[in-house]
Design a protein around this motif. Structure first.
Motif, PDB file in Angstrom:
ATOM      1  N   SER A 205       0.865  -1.181   0.000  1.00 14.29           N
ATOM      2  CA  SER A 205       0.000   0.000   0.000  1.00 14.29           C
ATOM      3  C   SER A 205       0.904   1.234   0.000  1.00 14.29           C
ATOM      4  N   VAL A 206       0.329   2.373  -0.264  1.00 11.25           N
ATOM      5  CA  VAL A 206       1.108   3.612  -0.276  1.00 11.25           C
ATOM      6  C   VAL A 206       1.733   3.838   1.096  1.00 11.25           C
ATOM      7  N   GLN A 207       0.951   3.605   2.143  1.00 12.04           N
ATOM      8  CA  GLN A 207       1.454   3.797   3.511  1.00 12.04           C
ATOM      9  C   GLN A 207       2.625   2.852   3.807  1.00 12.04           C
ATOM     10  N   ASP A 208       2.463   1.555   3.469  1.00  8.78           N
ATOM     11  CA  ASP A 208       3.534   0.583   3.698  1.00  8.78           C
ATOM     12  C   ASP A 208       4.792   0.939   2.905  1.00  8.78           C
ATOM     13  N   ARG A 209       4.584   1.388   1.675  1.00 15.60           N
ATOM     14  CA  ARG A 209       5.716   1.757   0.827  1.00 15.60           C
ATOM     15  C   ARG A 209       6.473   2.949   1.412  1.00 15.60           C
ATOM     16  N   MET A 210       5.732   3.942   1.885  1.00 11.76           N
ATOM     17  CA  MET A 210       6.373   5.120   2.481  1.00 11.76           C
ATOM     18  C   MET A 210       7.139   4.743   3.746  1.00 11.76           C
ATOM     19  N   GLU A 211       6.552   3.873   4.567  1.00  9.27           N
ATOM     20  CA  GLU A 211       7.231   3.442   5.800  1.00  9.27           C
ATOM     21  C   GLU A 211       8.510   2.668   5.479  1.00  9.27           C
TER      22      GLU A 211
ATOM     23  N   ASN B  33      11.185   5.094   4.206  1.00 11.03           N
ATOM     24  CA  ASN B  33      11.781   5.859   5.313  1.00 11.03           C
ATOM     25  C   ASN B  33      12.718   4.990   6.145  1.00 11.03           C
TER      26      ASN B  33
ATOM     27  N   ASP C  82      10.290   6.983  -1.955  1.00  9.99           N
ATOM     28  CA  ASP C  82       9.091   6.202  -2.227  1.00  9.99           C
ATOM     29  C   ASP C  82       9.161   5.615  -3.644  1.00  9.99           C
TER      30      ASP C  82
END
Length: 108
Positions: free
Chosen positions: A82-88, A91, A97
């Motif tokens: 997901s976008v959130q998992d990818r961003m985490e 980081n 990203d």
């Protein structure tokens, strides 16, 4: 001239871009440079867009062993992020990203 326009309109977008670039280099044999080797700003750029030159590619990313191990483990658990998992993950690994997204796309 109408006959040439009809044939041009039947070309694909990529074929038209290639033809524009070839015509540009026929008109500007110096390859889009003036006498001082500066890009011509008023003519067509290499991309066929007025006033723009070809976009420079970013250098290829050399992932560290730690980054690759973490990406592989993550990929084993989850083929799509997901976008959130990818961003985490980005980081956590100190990557962008886009780099994580591209790595996943290439790995699939």
């Amino acid at each position: 001239m109408l006959c040439g326009q009809l044939r041009y309109s039947k070309l694909s977008k990529d074929e038209r871009r290639i033809l524009r670039n070839r015509l540009f280099f026929l008109i500007h044999p110096a390859g889009g440079k003036d006498d001082d080797s500066n890009s011509i700003k008023n003519g067509l750029g290499l991309s066929g867009t007025p006033g723009l030159s070809k976009k420079q590619r970013k250098a290829r990313t050399a992932f560290t062993d730690h980054q690759l191990q973490t990406l592989e483990k993550s990929f084993e658990r989850q083929k799509y992020l997901s976008v959130q998992d990818r961003m985490e993950l980005a980081n956590k690994l100190g990557l962008s990203d886009t780099q994580v997204k591209t790595w996943y796309q290439n790995r699939r």
